[in-house]
Design an enzyme around this catalytic site. Structure first.
Site, short mmCIF file in Angstrom:
data_model
loop_
_atom_site.label_atom_id
_atom_site.label_comp_id
_atom_site.label_asym_id
_atom_site.label_seq_id
_atom_site.Cartn_x
_atom_site.Cartn_y
_atom_site.Cartn_z
N TYR A 1 -3.96 -4.82 -10.83
CA TYR A 1 -3.74 -5.05 -12.25
C TYR A 1 -4.68 -4.20 -13.10
CZ TYR A 1 -0.94 -9.02 -10.73
OH TYR A 1 0.00 -9.80 -10.13
N ARG B 1 0.83 -1.21 0.00
CA ARG B 1 0.00 0.00 0.00
C ARG B 1 0.86 1.26 0.00
NH1 ARG B 1 -5.23 -1.06 0.80
NH2 ARG B 1 -5.71 1.02 1.61
N ASN C 1 -8.53 -13.20 -5.15
CA ASN C 1 -7.49 -12.24 -4.78
C ASN C 1 -7.89 -10.85 -5.28
OD1 ASN C 1 -5.15 -10.84 -4.16
ND2 ASN C 1 -3.81 -12.51 -4.79
#
Length: 276
Positions: free
Chosen positions: A242, A204, A235
Site C-alpha cells: 500500500y 510477487r 501484515n
C-alpha cells in the site's frame, strides 16, 4: 454469462458438528451493519499476505486484464478466490469441499447484493474489480486455481488471479473511519478498499500493485478524492504494498476495539486522489 440483477499422523476427522460450526461461525457482517459479506479480513487484514511467500513463477503480465466485474460467473470466480485466500482449513477437515462451496456461494450472493444496491444502506456505490489471466497462462502453474476461479469472457476461458471491492461510503462496518475530506457529505467523495487479495500461487508478480492502480483509476472516475484501506499491524507485506502505491498512515485502531472484535489491530492508510 448472466448480468447481475439490477445492474505425521493426523487426528480423526472432525465430526459433522464441526462442519456446521465452521459454516455458521461469526465471520460475516450482520444485517444491522448492512454489509452482509464475509468479514474476510478478520483473520489477518484487508490483504491476506501475513508472511513472506516463497518465490512465485513469473508470468507474462501483458495478458493481464484489470476491470470492474458485472457478470455472475466472474463474480463467482472472484468469490472463490477470496474464500481460498482468506479461509484456510486443514486438508482433513470434514466435508471440506462442501464447506468451501458453501462459503463461496455465501460470498457470491452477498457480493451481488452489494453491487446491485440491495444492502446499500450507508453504501453509496460498490464495485468488484478483478485482475484476470487467460487459463492457458495459469494452468501450467496451478490447475486447482483454474478450477476454482475460472470464468468465460468473449469466448475465452480466464482465471481471476486478484480481486478487491471499492466501496464509496462514509465508513465500513467494524472499521475505524477516515477523516478526510472534512466537509459535510464527505461520503460522496470518500471510498474504502476491502477484500484485497491475490492468488497465493502468483504473488510477487506485481498483480497487487496493478490491481490497486486500477482501483484508484475507477475511484477517480467516481469523483473520489480520498481513498482508504485498512491493514493489520502485523501484515508487513501488505502494508509495504500500500505504501508503494502511495498510501500513507492516518490513524490506528484502538487496542480495545481489536480485542473486542478478536482480531489483530488495524492501521488506517489514506491516499489523496484529488491531484491524480
Amino acid at each position: 454469462m448472466a448480468l447481475v440483477s439490477s445492474i505425521s499422523s493426523s487426528p480423526p476427522p472432525p465430526s459433522p458438528f464441526l462442519f456446521n460450526h465452521l459454516l455458521h461461525s461469526p465471520f460475516s457482517y450482520t444485517p444491522r451493519l448492512c454489509f452482509t459479506s464475509f468479514n474476510l479480513s478478520r483473520q489477518s487484514s484487508s490483504s491476506p499476505i501475513s508472511a513472506m511467500p516463497p518465490p512465485s513463477p513469473k508470468i507474462d503480465t501483458s495478458f493481464l486484464t484489470l476491470a470492474e466485474s458485472f457478470y455472475d460467473d466472474e463474480l463467482f470466480a472472484a468469490s472463490s478466490l477470496r474464500v481460498r485466500s482468506f479461509r484456510e482449513f486443514p486438508p482433513e477437515t470434514f466435508g471440506l469441499q462442501d464447506l468451501m462451496k458453501s462459503l463461496t456461494e455465501r460470498e457470491f450472493e452477498a457480493l451481488k447484493e452489494r453491487i446491485s444496491g440491495m444492502t446499500r444502506a450507508g453504501l453509496r456505490r460498490v464495485s468488484c474489480i478483478n485482475a484476470s489471466l487467460p487459463e492457458s497462462h495459469v494452468s501450467k502453474i496451478s490447475s486447482e486455481l483454474c478450477s476454482a476461479c475460472k470464468f468465460s469472457a468473449n469466448g475465452e476461458d480466464r482465471v481471476v488471479v486478484g480481486t478487491l471491492d471499492l466501496n464509496q461510503c462514509l465508513c465500513l462496518p467494524d472499521e475505524i473511519p477516515g477523516m478526510k475530506p472534512e466537509v459535510i457529505g464527505s461520503y460522496v467523495t470518500r471510498a474504502y478498499l476491502s477484500n484485497v487479495c491475490v492468488a497465493k500461487e502468483l504473488q510477487r508478480n506485481g498483480l497487487g500493485y496493478a490491481l490497486l492502480e486500477k482501483a484508484k483509476m475507477v475511484a477517480y472516475d467516481w469523483g473520489i478524492t480520498d481513498l482508504y484501506v485498512h491493514v493489520a499491524v502485523n501484515n508487513e507485506p501488505a502494508r509495504k504494498l500500500y505504501i508503494k502505491s502511495g498510501f500513507v498512515h492516518e490513524s490506528d485502531e484502538p487496542a480495545w476495539q481489536a480485542r473486542f472484535l478478536d482480531r489483530p489491530r488495524r492501521l488506517l492508510l489514506w491516499k489523496d486522489l484529488s491531484s491524480v
